[in-house]
Design a protein around this motif. Sequence first.
Motif, short mmCIF file in Angstrom:
data_model
loop_
_atom_site.label_atom_id
_atom_site.label_comp_id
_atom_site.label_asym_id
_atom_site.label_seq_id
_atom_site.Cartn_x
_atom_site.Cartn_y
_atom_site.Cartn_z
N UNK A 84 -4.99 -4.20 -7.30
CA UNK A 84 -5.41 -3.60 -6.03
C UNK A 84 -4.78 -2.21 -5.87
N UNK A 85 -5.18 -1.50 -4.84
CA UNK A 85 -4.84 -0.09 -4.66
C UNK A 85 -3.37 0.20 -5.00
N UNK A 86 -3.12 1.14 -5.92
CA UNK A 86 -1.75 1.39 -6.38
C UNK A 86 -0.78 1.73 -5.26
N UNK A 87 -1.09 2.77 -4.50
CA UNK A 87 -0.21 3.19 -3.41
C UNK A 87 -0.91 4.30 -2.64
N UNK A 88 -0.32 4.66 -1.51
CA UNK A 88 -0.90 5.71 -0.67
C UNK A 88 -0.94 7.04 -1.41
N UNK A 89 0.07 7.30 -2.22
CA UNK A 89 0.11 8.57 -2.95
C UNK A 89 -1.08 8.70 -3.89
N UNK A 90 -1.44 7.59 -4.55
CA UNK A 90 -2.60 7.63 -5.45
C UNK A 90 -3.89 7.89 -4.68
N UNK A 91 -4.03 7.25 -3.52
CA UNK A 91 -5.23 7.46 -2.71
C UNK A 91 -5.27 8.89 -2.17
N UNK B 25 7.48 -2.35 -2.61
CA UNK B 25 7.70 -2.88 -1.26
C UNK B 25 7.28 -4.34 -1.15
N UNK B 26 6.45 -4.82 -2.05
CA UNK B 26 6.02 -6.23 -2.01
C UNK B 26 7.24 -7.14 -2.13
N UNK C 272 0.82 -1.20 0.00
CA UNK C 272 0.00 0.00 0.00
C UNK C 272 0.87 1.26 0.00
N UNK C 273 2.07 1.17 0.52
CA UNK C 273 2.95 2.34 0.48
C UNK C 273 3.54 2.50 -0.91
#
Length: 222
Positions: free
Chosen positions: A176-183, A137-138, A132-133
């Motif tokens: 799934x959700x790209x990253x926190x920056x996108x959100x 990082x995965x 998510x960050x």
Amino acid sequence: VFAAAFFPGKEALVMILLYAAGIIVGIISALVLNHTAFRGNPIPFVMELPNYRFPSAKSVFQLMWDKAKDFIQRAFTVIFVATIIIWFLQTLNVVADSGNSLLALVGRWIAPVFAPLGFSDWRVSTALITGFTAKEAVVSTLSVLTGTATSNLSAVLSDMFSGVSVVSFLVFTLLYTPCVAAIAAVKREMGSGLKAALVVVLQCLVAWVVALLVYQVGGLLL
């Protein structure tokens, strides 16, 4: 990393197919939302373009500063908070072992959610949380949890995935959700934290459903 481990010599084809799948799912999602959440008559929109002129250095730097300040004030705060939370969960251990951190405990708790997709290893679900960050990082998280250098990670992935489940994992990671920056950008544009949270839930749900279809259909064919 995953394409090299499971599809040697076909890495480029795998990446192209993943990008194509993302485009197709995006189009389908847009069509569905256009007839559900955003249905209605389109609003006429007319925009008058100004005369094009070479911008002055002052106006360019002013625009750069305004955009940077807006990002720092709105988006960076969300990114910073999320990064701190992930860091706290990853570093606070029950014992001196990364496999017993709070983040790993959360990964073990949500691991059954991914069992229908073919990957129920807690290390995989933990890596998805850190994703998510940033999606990069995965791989680094899997490297830490397996005690293997990133360059040698391909050698241990076969113990965690099968040929079909790794495709399911790649599809889920793609969607799934790209990253926190996108959100953070979504929250800024939509002006609502609740709507941004709903976007996250929708993206994860779509990723789970598509990955489930890939795993189940792939299992029948193979």
